[in-house]
Design a protein around this motif. Structure first.
Motif, PDB file in Angstrom:
ATOM      1  N   UNK A  91       0.874  -1.031  -0.489  1.00 53.24           N
ATOM      2  CA  UNK A  91       0.275  -0.513  -0.224  1.00 53.24           C
ATOM      3  C   UNK A  91       1.058   1.239  -0.047  1.00 53.24           C
ATOM      4  N   UNK A  92       1.985   1.072   0.973  1.00 57.09           N
ATOM      5  CA  UNK A  92       2.906   2.542   0.860  1.00 57.09           C
ATOM      6  C   UNK A  92       3.198   3.087  -0.842  1.00 57.09           C
ATOM      7  N   UNK A  97       4.355   5.978  -5.062  1.00 61.28           N
ATOM      8  CA  UNK A  97       4.455   5.972  -6.196  1.00 61.28           C
ATOM      9  C   UNK A  97       3.350   7.222  -6.827  1.00 61.28           C
ATOM     10  N   UNK A  98       2.146   6.926  -6.048  1.00 63.52           N
ATOM     11  CA  UNK A  98       0.722   7.656  -6.688  1.00 63.52           C
ATOM     12  C   UNK A  98       1.098   9.137  -6.684  1.00 63.52           C
ATOM     13  N   UNK A  99       1.825   9.605  -5.543  1.00 56.13           N
ATOM     14  CA  UNK A  99       2.216  11.130  -5.774  1.00 56.13           C
ATOM     15  C   UNK A  99       3.247  11.833  -6.350  1.00 56.13           C
ATOM     16  N   UNK A 114      -3.875   0.751  -8.920  1.00 54.51           N
ATOM     17  CA  UNK A 114      -2.662   0.031  -8.007  1.00 54.51           C
ATOM     18  C   UNK A 114      -3.105   0.787  -6.339  1.00 54.51           C
ATOM     19  N   UNK A 115      -3.178   1.754  -6.222  1.00 52.46           N
ATOM     20  CA  UNK A 115      -3.799   1.777  -4.424  1.00 52.46           C
ATOM     21  C   UNK A 115      -4.904   1.290  -4.675  1.00 52.46           C
ATOM     22  N   UNK A 116      -6.150   1.324  -4.955  1.00 54.16           N
ATOM     23  CA  UNK A 116      -7.111  -0.194  -4.636  1.00 54.16           C
ATOM     24  C   UNK A 116      -6.729  -0.847  -4.776  1.00 54.16           C
ATOM     25  N   UNK A 306       3.999  17.612   1.724  1.00 51.67           N
ATOM     26  CA  UNK A 306       5.661  17.782   2.613  1.00 51.67           C
ATOM     27  C   UNK A 306       6.656  16.644   2.893  1.00 51.67           C
ATOM     28  N   UNK A 307       6.238  15.399   2.736  1.00 53.70           N
ATOM     29  CA  UNK A 307       6.911  14.250   2.814  1.00 53.70           C
ATOM     30  C   UNK A 307       8.047  14.115   1.201  1.00 53.70           C
ATOM     31  N   UNK A 308       6.873  14.607  -0.246  1.00 53.70           N
ATOM     32  CA  UNK A 308       7.621  14.385  -1.176  1.00 53.70           C
ATOM     33  C   UNK A 308       7.775  15.810  -2.110  1.00 53.70           C
ATOM     34  N   UNK A 309       8.232  16.460  -1.143  1.00 52.96           N
ATOM     35  CA  UNK A 309       8.543  18.137  -2.674  1.00 52.96           C
ATOM     36  C   UNK A 309       9.623  17.736  -2.776  1.00 52.96           C
ATOM     37  N   UNK A 310       9.627  18.111  -3.921  1.00 57.57           N
ATOM     38  CA  UNK A 310      10.991  18.072  -5.215  1.00 57.57           C
ATOM     39  C   UNK A 310      11.437  19.216  -4.659  1.00 57.57           C
TER      40      UNK A 310
END
Length: 524
Positions: A91-92, A97-99, A114-116, A306-310
């Protein structure tokens, strides 16, 4: 004296049914998702607990995707469950990957599937778990589930109890039977408003077809799970379960949504997260005071972002804020801040902040947000104009509504440049029409006859007291699609019309042949 007693007696008679039926109910609430989904369901649980019900919240224990989150003390009961490690990892990975793809502008439907599928694996584990027997023995009176994750629908069906459903996003993310005239109701992901010209209506119609194909694919993800856990002959259909809900609580408001048809069992609760504002902590007040009448800009882009900003986007945003004469309070996980980027002098970066209280502060000038529904509802409540950096999911569509209501401007996250962001922020702050529109929206939200809390509690109590909400649901929810759209009637009338025309043509031919025959006989 008798005349004075009459109104009092009438009042007591009017209150008596409510007093007799106000017994506390056992209510089960459930969510399988973190972030804003968890926050909304937690607030629903707390509100119902505060109003006399015995609430048990059931959720999957994980990191909730909320960096810097401060959990408040809750008075309702909590039951947590854990999925197998391989399910969590899958799930993570699919969610991250989606985010990441969304941050790069590749918001693909295949990534949602994929998430579903990951959610389906978790649900399969839950339905196998012995905890389901424990939940059944609790004999809850009512379930409150989240429609976004279909597992809640299957849990409700397994427990055999009536349920109401929350929709944490705007309309359109789910199809649950509402009439949606395509001529003026934008389909999810169409990025249209309710003002459509011819080509917009063509686009809306094509998006409508695509949306229903996507819904079918998402539902089919749970087909094998339903076959495994429900006996043949009594297997539910997800599209039917969505329409089986007694009530739909939608996390939105008339101040934000385009006017559209609603059923009596569809209730807006946007703004439910609102609480009385408090003075901001001293550290924030001291920072705000440095900028005097210039005020400050609040920047909150959601825990997931916040966790994935470039690093490149952070650099552009930081540079944009340096060009503003205002203070900037930016919620961002400082441990993730790139060491080679020097924070602008007018920026205060914090891991956590009291968003509601800062939005209520008299010196706030602008709210820069990712366009999540909870954040938009809070901004509307306090009449704060918005610059939205929409990324994925419902956020682009939310910002279309913000722009249509004229209290904000949207910039796609992938297109953020320092100059563009700075100019847009100045435009929204300096053009008082944005503030006026935000205040007008706030008045619409605040001046409604009942608060979101009163609507939630009142309708829950109504369903409990009346034994369900069948009287609120139209027959259309039980009709097949061809009956709803009168296709059977049109087909019948078409057959009758064509048959009548055919018969008239045959009769006319017979008459013509008879006349022609008569003339030949006379000539002979």
């Amino acid at each position: 004296m008798a005349g004075q007693r009459a109104p009092l007696l009438l009042l007591l008679v009017g209150l008596l049914p409510g007093l007799l039926l106000s017994e506390a109910a056992k209510i089960f609430t459930m969510t399988s998702l973190g972030g804003s989904h968890y926050l909304l369901m937690s607030q629903v649980s707390q509100v119902l607990q505060d109003h006399g019900h015995n609430v048990t919240m059931f959720y999957k224990k994980d990191d909730l995707y909320m960096s810097g989150f401060k959990e408040e003390e809750k008075s309702y009961n909590v039951i947590t469950w854990f999925s197998p490690e391989d399910c969590d990892i899958e799930f993570k990975e699919s969610a991250e990957f989606f985010i990441r793809e969304g941050l790069e502008g590749r918001d693909s439907f295949e990534n949602i599937v994929k998430i579903w599928k990951s959610l389906g694996l978790q649900c399969n584990h839950l339905l196998r778990n012995g905890i389901m027997d424990s939940l059944k023995s609790e004999n809850f009176d009512l379930l409150v589930i989240e429609g976004f994750d279909f597992c809640g629908l299957l849990v409700a069906e397994k427990l055999g109890k009536p349920f109401v459903t929350t929709l944490p996003t705007t309309f359109g993310t789910l199809e649950f039977g509402l009439p949606s005239p395509i001529s003026y109701v934008p389909v999810f992901h169409s990025l249209l408003t309710d003002h459509m010209d011819f080509w917009s209506r063509v686009k809306n119609f094509m998006t409508f077809i695509d949306f229903f194909m996507q819904q079918w694919r998402l539902h089919s993800v749970f087909d094998d799970i339903i076959k495994e856990h429900f006996q043949e002959g009594s297997r539910p259909v997800l599209s039917h379960l969505l329409k089986k809900a007694e009530l739909w609580f939608v996390n939105s408001d008339f101040a934000f949504e385009f006017a559209r048809p609603l059923f009596p069992n569809t209730v807006y609760i946007g703004g439910l997260m609102a609480k009385p504002s408090k003075p901001v902590p001293h550290e924030f007040e001291t920072f705000i005071a440095k900028f005097g009448d210039s005020g400050f800009v609040l920047v909150v882009l959601g825990s997931v972002v916040d966790m994935f900003q470039s690093q490149e986007v952070l650099k552009e945003m930081n540079s944009a804020f340096a060009r503003l004469p205002h203070g900037v309070i930016w919620k961002y996980d400082s441990s993730r801040w790139p060491k080679d980027i020097k924070l602008s002098a007018n920026v205060k970066m914090v891991d956590w902040l009291p968003q509601k209280d800062l939005l209520a502060h008299p010196r706030i000038r602008l709210f820069i947000t990712h366009g999540g529904m909870n954040s938009i509802m809070e901004a509307i409540r306090h009449g704060v104009p918005i610059v939205g950096l929409a990324i994925l999911g419902d956020q682009p569509g939310n910002m279309v509504r913000v722009e249509a209501k004229k209290f904000g401007v949207s910039i796609r996250f992938q297109q953020v440049k320092a100059e563009t962001l700075a100019l847009t922020a100045k435009q929204v702050i300096e053009d008082k029409r944005y503030k006026s529109a935000a205040v007008a929206a706030s008045i619409i939200m605040r001046s409604q006859p009942l608060t979101p809390t009163q609507r939630l509690v009142g309708w829950i109590d109504h369903v409990l007291q009346t034994g369900g909400a069948a009287h609120l649901k139209p027959r259309a929810l039980q009709q097949p699609w061809y009956e709803q759209y009168l296709l059977d009637v049109f087909s019948f009338l078409l057959v009758v019309t064509l048959g009548s025309l055919w018969l008239c043509w045959k009769l006319l031919g017979m008459v013509v042949r008879w006349l022609c025959g008569s003339r030949k006989q006379k000539k002979a």
